[in-house]
Design a protein around this motif. Sequence first.
Motif, PDB file in Angstrom:
ATOM      1  N   THR A   1     -30.379-107.215  27.161  1.00 30.33           N
ATOM      2  CA  THR A   1     -31.717-107.278  27.739  1.00 30.33           C
ATOM      3  C   THR A   1     -32.743-106.974  26.661  1.00 30.33           C
ATOM      4  N   MET A   2     -33.960-107.391  26.935  1.00 31.32           N
ATOM      5  CA  MET A   2     -35.069-107.167  26.005  1.00 31.32           C
ATOM      6  C   MET A   2     -36.281-106.749  26.810  1.00 31.32           C
ATOM      7  N   ALA A   3     -36.950-105.680  26.368  1.00 27.44           N
ATOM      8  CA  ALA A   3     -38.122-105.182  27.089  1.00 27.44           C
ATOM      9  C   ALA A   3     -38.881-104.227  26.181  1.00 27.44           C
ATOM     10  N   SER A   4     -40.021-103.759  26.667  1.00 25.53           N
ATOM     11  CA  SER A   4     -40.815-102.801  25.907  1.00 25.53           C
ATOM     12  C   SER A   4     -40.265-101.390  26.098  1.00 25.53           C
ATOM     13  N   THR A   5     -40.796-100.466  25.326  1.00 25.72           N
ATOM     14  CA  THR A   5     -40.269 -99.104  25.282  1.00 25.72           C
ATOM     15  C   THR A   5     -40.195 -98.406  26.641  1.00 25.72           C
ATOM     16  N   PRO A   6     -41.189 -98.549  27.540  1.00 28.06           N
ATOM     17  CA  PRO A   6     -41.075 -97.863  28.835  1.00 28.06           C
ATOM     18  C   PRO A   6     -39.817 -98.249  29.620  1.00 28.06           C
ATOM     19  N   PHE A   7     -39.379 -99.495  29.516  1.00 30.19           N
ATOM     20  CA  PHE A   7     -38.173 -99.921  30.216  1.00 30.19           C
ATOM     21  C   PHE A   7     -36.953 -99.168  29.687  1.00 30.19           C
TER      22      PHE A   7
ATOM     23  N   THR B   1     -26.402-104.599  24.101  1.00 28.06           N
ATOM     24  CA  THR B   1     -27.601-104.572  23.263  1.00 28.06           C
ATOM     25  C   THR B   1     -28.850-104.447  24.116  1.00 28.06           C
ATOM     26  N   PHE B   2     -29.753-103.573  23.681  1.00 22.52           N
ATOM     27  CA  PHE B   2     -31.092-103.472  24.276  1.00 22.52           C
ATOM     28  C   PHE B   2     -32.089-103.669  23.133  1.00 22.52           C
ATOM     29  N   LEU B   3     -32.807-104.794  23.156  1.00 20.72           N
ATOM     30  CA  LEU B   3     -33.827-105.039  22.143  1.00 20.72           C
ATOM     31  C   LEU B   3     -35.159-104.533  22.668  1.00 20.72           C
TER      32      LEU B   3
ATOM     33  N   GLY C   1     -24.763 -96.288  25.492  1.00 27.36           N
ATOM     34  CA  GLY C   1     -23.701 -96.853  24.665  1.00 27.36           C
ATOM     35  C   GLY C   1     -24.081 -98.192  24.080  1.00 27.36           C
ATOM     36  N   SER C   2     -25.352 -98.548  24.122  1.00 31.12           N
ATOM     37  CA  SER C   2     -25.825 -99.859  23.672  1.00 31.12           C
ATOM     38  C   SER C   2     -26.390 -99.761  22.260  1.00 31.12           C
ATOM     39  N   LYS C   3     -26.350-100.874  21.552  1.00 29.38           N
ATOM     40  CA  LYS C   3     -27.060-100.976  20.292  1.00 29.38           C
ATOM     41  C   LYS C   3     -28.543-101.134  20.595  1.00 29.38           C
ATOM     42  N   ILE C   4     -29.386-100.271  20.035  1.00 29.71           N
ATOM     43  CA  ILE C   4     -30.830-100.352  20.238  1.00 29.71           C
ATOM     44  C   ILE C   4     -31.426-101.071  19.029  1.00 29.71           C
TER      45      ILE C   4
END
Length: 547
Positions: free
Chosen positions: A290-296, A316-318, A337-340
Motif C-alpha cells: 500500500t501507499m499513503a501519506s504519513t497519517p495513514f 511494503t508500505f510506501l 513487519g513491513s518494509k517502510i
Amino acid sequence: MEFDAVLLPPRRAESIAKGYWHERTINDDLDACVAACPDKLALTALRLETGEVRRFTYRELAVLADRIAVGLARLGVGRNDVVAMQLPNWWQFSLLYLACSRIGAVLNPLMHIFRERELSFMLRHSEAKVLIVPKSFRGFDHETMARTLQADLPSLQRIVVVDGVGPDAFDALLTTPEWENDPDTTAILTRDRPGPDDITQLIYTSGTTGEPKGVMHSSNTLMANIVAYAQRLHLGQNDVILMASPMAHQTGFMYGLMMPVMLRAGVVLQDIWEPKKAIDVIRAEGVSFTMASTPFLTDLTKHVEASGSAVPSLRTFLCAGAPIPGPLVEQARRVLGSKIVSAWGMTENGAVTLIQFDDDDRLAFTTDGCPLPGVELKIIEADGEPAPAGQVGRLVVRSCSNFGGYLKRPQWNGTDAEGWFDTGDLASMDANGYIRISGRNKDVIIRGGENIPVFEIEALLYKHPAVAQVAIVAYADTRLGERACAVVVPKPGHGLNFAEMVDFLKAQKVAVQYIPERLVVRDAMPATPSGKIQKFRLREMLQDGTL
C-alpha cells in the motif's frame, strides 16, 4: 478540446530510444489481462458507509468498460472530450477511466472534498462535457451542488449521478443497457482509441499562481513512471494492492488504478480511511503493498499494536507527502513487519525518488530516496550553478514522466529548453545521490498529503472587512505533517476571531480542508524594508512559541 501539451514532442525520440516510453496505453494492458488471465480477481471495491463489496475479474472489467464507453458515446462524449468525475474510491472511478480510454476521452478526476469555488473554476477551465458525481458522500449532497453549478457552465452538457434515480442515474445511462450488443459498438470502441502520446488524464494541482493548474499527462508519461516504480518496489502479478489514498490524487490514480492493470495484479479500494477496517482488509484479502501519506502509517501502526491483529502479508508500505519521523519507521517496522519506503514526487511527474527496497531502514527517515530510472536531478544555487553535495538549493528534475504542460497556461510550465523542470522545492543531495526535501520556495502547505492553495485563501481573507494584512503559514503537526495558521493584522477599530474567520471562508464555498486551523491576530507583521511580509519569520515564531 485542444490540448497544448508542448512538453511532449521535444523528448519523444530520446524517450523511446532509451526505452522509457513504452508506446502503450491502458487499453493494451487491459486487453492483455483478458487474454492472459481473464478470470483472475482484478478489483475489489469496498464502500464503508453501506457495507457494499463489489468484485470484478479482468474479463468482467473489460466487458463493463466497453459498456460504459458506449454509454458515454451515446451521451455525446468523443475523442479529446473531458469527462470530469468527483467520486471517492469506488469501482465506478476505475471503470470510468478504462471506459474513457476506449473512446479517446480524457478523464479529469476531482477530489471529493472540493466545493463550489474549486469546482466552478476547474469545470470551466477544462471545458468538461460530462460531470459524474455521487448522489451523496459522507453526508454531503454532491448532486445538488453539481446541478447548481451547471447553469453557469456552458460546456457542461450532462451530469451523471452514481446512486441517482431518474434519467441521469449512472446505472440507467451507463451500466444497465447492454450497449456492447449494439451493431455500432465495434466502431465506437475502435475508431477513436487514443495513442500513447494523446492526453489521457487532466488533473488539477494547487500552487502559488492564484488558481489551480491543469496538469496534462499522456499514457507514455504515466506508464514510464509506473513501470520504474513497480520494478524498484519488486511488485508483480502476485501482489494485492490496497488503495485508501484518494484516487483523484496522482497517488491513487497511478498506483491504485493503472498499476494493478499493468502488472496483472489485484487491487482493493477503500473509500473511507478507517484503520481498523484496513487491518481487516489486509488480512482477508492478502494485501502485500500500500501507499499513503504519513497519517495513514501512523494510524495503521497504532491500531495493529493496540489490537494485536498482525498483518503478515503486508510486505511494503510506501510513505510520501511529508517526512517520516524516525521513531515511526522503527515502530512500524517492528509492529507491521513491513518494509517502510520513503518517497517524493509531484502531480507533474508521479514518484520521482524512492529508497531502494534493500536499503537500510534508516534511509527511510533520513532521506526521500534516490531517482527512479529515467529521472535526473540537480540541486542548484540561485545563479543556476550546481550546489555542493549536502548543501540546500533548488531542486530541478528532468524525467521521462514529466507532464505535457499546464492546460492553457504554457507560460507556467516551468521547464527549460533542456527539459529541466523547476519543482519549486528546496533540497539537498548526498554523495550517493539521495535527496532530502528541506522546504519549498513556493508558497504551499501540505496537510496530510493535500496541498493547501495558500495564495487563494489569503486572497479571500483580504476581502474580509476586518483584515488589513494576512499571511498563511505552516506549523508542524505530528499526524498530518503540517497544518495552516492564518496570521492577521486587523484594520483599525476592527477585530477578528477564529469562528468569524471560519464562517467567512465557509460562506465563500471553500473546501473545509483548506480553511486554516489556527488564527493569530497581531498588531504588525515582520517585514522587509520594502514592506514584504517575512513568512519565514512567522514560521520561526510559530515553531519557537513566540507567536
